[in-house]
Scaffold this motif. Structure first.
Motif, PDB file in Angstrom:
ATOM      1  N   GLY A 247    -116.924  55.345  75.293  1.00  0.00           N
ATOM      2  CA  GLY A 247    -117.722  55.777  74.152  1.00  0.00           C
ATOM      3  C   GLY A 247    -118.892  56.646  74.570  1.00  0.00           C
ATOM      4  N   ARG A 248    -119.581  56.217  75.634  1.00  0.00           N
ATOM      5  CA  ARG A 248    -120.746  56.986  76.086  1.00  0.00           C
ATOM      6  C   ARG A 248    -120.332  58.364  76.568  1.00  0.00           C
ATOM      7  NH1 ARG A 248    -123.620  54.906  80.506  1.00  0.00           N
ATOM      8  NH2 ARG A 248    -121.962  53.438  81.006  1.00  0.00           N
ATOM      9  N   LYS A 250    -117.602  60.135  75.751  1.00  0.00           N
ATOM     10  CA  LYS A 250    -117.167  61.015  74.662  1.00  0.00           C
ATOM     11  C   LYS A 250    -118.372  61.476  73.827  1.00  0.00           C
ATOM     12  CE  LYS A 250    -112.615  60.817  75.430  1.00  0.00           C
ATOM     13  NZ  LYS A 250    -111.369  61.507  75.104  1.00  0.00           N
ATOM     14  N   ASP A 251    -119.361  60.595  73.653  1.00  0.00           N
ATOM     15  CA  ASP A 251    -120.583  61.010  72.963  1.00  0.00           C
ATOM     16  C   ASP A 251    -121.269  62.144  73.713  1.00  0.00           C
ATOM     17  OD1 ASP A 251    -120.289  59.215  70.919  1.00  0.00           O
ATOM     18  OD2 ASP A 251    -121.684  57.718  71.740  1.00  0.00           O
ATOM     19  N   ARG A 254    -119.434  65.337  73.128  1.00  0.00           N
ATOM     20  CA  ARG A 254    -119.820  65.859  71.808  1.00  0.00           C
ATOM     21  C   ARG A 254    -121.214  66.495  71.865  1.00  0.00           C
ATOM     22  NH1 ARG A 254    -118.371  61.007  70.035  1.00  0.00           N
ATOM     23  NH2 ARG A 254    -116.158  61.026  69.488  1.00  0.00           N
TER      24      ARG A 254
END
Lengths: 433, 433
Positions: A247-248, A250-251, A254
């Motif tokens: 998650g970190r 991919k954030d 982004r």
């Protein structure tokens, strides 16, 4: 269409398990030659894996201590280029340090590998923690300094790859024009660390830009990887940690304005596969019995930057000897947690380090391994895996002949290559110049 | 036993003749790919040549002007390593500049090529005159400065190749000792330009030390080459000059306390071979007709460091525009002599430059070419030749299928390989560490 895994494998002459060269089936007397590597790469290609991956280690520090760093024996550009000639589809990812190379040479060598392989090259960008004493330095600069250099280095390399436009080559025999020189552009890069005029001296690589890979999981590493990489390798022993990292990461991708689907996150897994569960456990026990505890002590001490000569194998390393600095990187904190939170003794830490170096270690049948991998994949912990064969060549064969087909049957891995380049395998577009 | 020639060939994607890519039979649309190189290397191996040789050019300056530098398209380590996997006996000589690389990387990459090829690697050591603007520099340092760096660079590389003793590897599974760490020695090199701790991170190359090649023929070049090289390449258009160079070179070798028989001197020859004399002349005329005179003018100007934009093609370059500085190198003086002493017009110089770059240019049958080569060889002008195919791939095929067999029949070249390594082919011992 069902989302499918990406699968690569670490090219390991002996195996991921540190002492696996001692197995009777190892080819320990061939550890620097082509034939062994060729067999491994062909096995991986037979299983339709996306890529083989070659690590690097630009020093013999560990070897000098007797802790044999099997990966260091293979210089990536020469090895992968030889393998390019012996394979036809599988991607070829090699490690090169930005701390010890010039961008112009790096750009040429990976472009050369890409040309030799018809578009299958990948560059695992590292900044190196060791080896500076072989390049005029004493110790490693701070991570920030190394990553700053890496960022500019990669920027120059990419500019060089783009410095011949795709339509530069005319091959007009009549007019005597092989190329349109207007389609070659000097890059005239002038940055803090590099001044490079360009253009490069060869046509644009078949992939436009070879695939970029990154594996640093410190805060600087995540920042850098999320900005430049197409593939992220990471060591994640547990599902929750892997989901959090995914998650970190991919954030952060982004955050750089990039599409997170274009970045493939691959934790490593060390799967000891048996035809039965009992056979798998037998193999794992056999591997554990080969571990040289003294060499293991030195290796753990080196990894954790600790003095542990006074600790007995069945004692614990006192918690106060560990640093809590987040800059130490994911792998450091994995081991710190194993020692401090999970209470592993020094012996247990050594065994853990020797067999998986912080990666997920798995013992069981192909079906059980597939279950675990699919659990992670479906839980949003990864986009696939880097398969680290615990021992070679037969360990990789079991993975390719039993585990990969299991994933194919369940629809989680493709049955055959659907394109010719590594970008094709990863579903990435060819970037324009 | 009769003294026999050494024969190598320049790997040229299009051919030595600058405009040969325009021939209908050229593979000009494949100029950066493996398949073309593989065919050329296999042709050379079929003829039992000692080695293929890949030049290098670490910039696109000429290409930018439209003077296509075909050699520059191939990065030597990646190309030769791919060819290592596709051949089994022929030597693989690659060019790498000491001005743009770190000794530790160079040592590893040529050791890697030697491992991948089972002992067939050679390093053509160059100091580079161009390309510095791609590595943070502006122009080239003086030759003395470049050769000083080259000497220390090669010294470090050789120390690194020797830093694993030959008996370091034990493969003792029982005792868990893959190697004897006492047989690895740090080099701890601390010189004017390089500080390198060592040891290298891989077993000693199969040849002990890959073969060293040198081609600088300036006074600094001769001094350097006679000290370090196993093979000396040279451009010698005339027999007398070649005999003179050969004598001076071997004297210099003796001056360094080396056995002159261990140094192989190979002038280049560009043989346009026909099945009949008439056919050979037809081919040569066809090649000449393809020359782009404007690109040729730029090339001659670049080679001779002259302003000649005001000279008509049928005029002579005024003698006073030439430098007489002996530091300019053999090739410069060859062209100076052609322009000033032999009175070639600019057009004639351009044609001469385009077809042979100062090397011996020969047009005729295989028998006639063999006569010429044997004349030189028996007169003490050389130890063999570097064969520069004027056009490819068919020009190299004629050389390998007609000329080499002629030399074999007359007993001047071996019928088959008698060993497995490049050192074997050259009759050189494997040096101890």
């Amino acid at each position: 269409m069902k989302r499918r895994m990406a699968l690569t494998t670490f090219l390991l002459p002996a195996g991921y398990h540190r002492d696996s060269w001692r197995r009777p089936g190892s080819r320990a007397d061939e550890l620097a030659g082509l034939s062994l590597m060729a067999d491994l790469a062909r096995t991986a290609e037979r299983a339709k894996l996306d890529a083989v991956f070659l690590g690097d280690c630009v020093h013999a520090n560990s070897t000098m201590r007797g802790d044999i760093m099997m990966n260091g024996f293979y210089e990536p550009i020469s090895t992968l280029s030889a393998l390019a000639a012996l394979t036809s589809k599988i991607g070829l990812i090699g490690t090169m340090s930005t701390s010890f190379t010039e961008p112009y040479n790096a750009a040429r060598q990976f472009a050369g590998l890409d040309h030799m392989s018809g578009g299958r090259a990948g560059w695992n960008v590292v900044t190196s923690r060791d080896g500076f004493q072989n390049f005029g330095g004493s110790g490693a600069p701070d991570p920030e300094v190394r990553y700053d250099r890496a960022a500019e280095h990669v920027e120059v390399v990419q500019k060089l790859w783009d410095s011949w436009h795709d339509d530069a080559i005319l091959v007009d025999r009549e007019a005597g024009r092989w190329l349109d020189t207007d389609e070659l552009v000097p890059i005239n890069h002038s940055g803090e660390r590099f001044q490079v005029a360009g253009p490069i001296n060869m046509p644009r690589p078949p992939q436009g830009r070879p695939v970029l890979v990154q594996a640093g999981s410190s805060s600087s590493g995540i920042e850098f990887g999320s900005k430049i990489a197409d593939i992220i390798y990471t060591a994640q022993p547990r599902l929750e940690g892997a989901i959090d990292f995914y998650g970190r990461l991919k954030d952060a991708v982004r955050g750089h304005g990039r599409d997170p689907e274009t970045v493939t996150v691959l934790p490593g897994i060390v799967p000891v596969i048996g035809r039965t569960e009992a056979e798998a456990h037998e193999i794992a026990a056999d591997l554990s019995s080969m571990i040289d505890l003294d060499a293991g002590r030195r290796q753990v001490a080196g990894d954790l930057f600790l003095e542990i000569d006074d600790i007995d194998f069945d004692e614990h390393i006192p918690a106060e000897r560990f640093s809590e600095d987040p800059k130490m990187g994911t792998r450091y904190h994995i081991f710190r947690s194993k020692a401090v939170d999970q209470g592993l003794t020094l012996r247990e830490l050594i065994i853990d380090r020797a067999r998986s170096t912080g990666h997920m270690f798995f013992v069981g049948t192909a079906g059980q391994a597939a279950d675990r991998m699919i659990e992670w994949f479906d839980a949003g912990a990864c986009d696939g895996f880097n398969l680290n064969a615990p021992y070679n060549p037969d360990g990789l064969e079991l993975i390719c002949d039993l585990l990969v087909p299991e994933l194919q049957e369940r629809g989680y891995f493709r049955e055959d290559y659907e394109g010719d380049t590594l970008r094709d395998h990863l579903g990435l577009d060819r970037p324009s110049a």
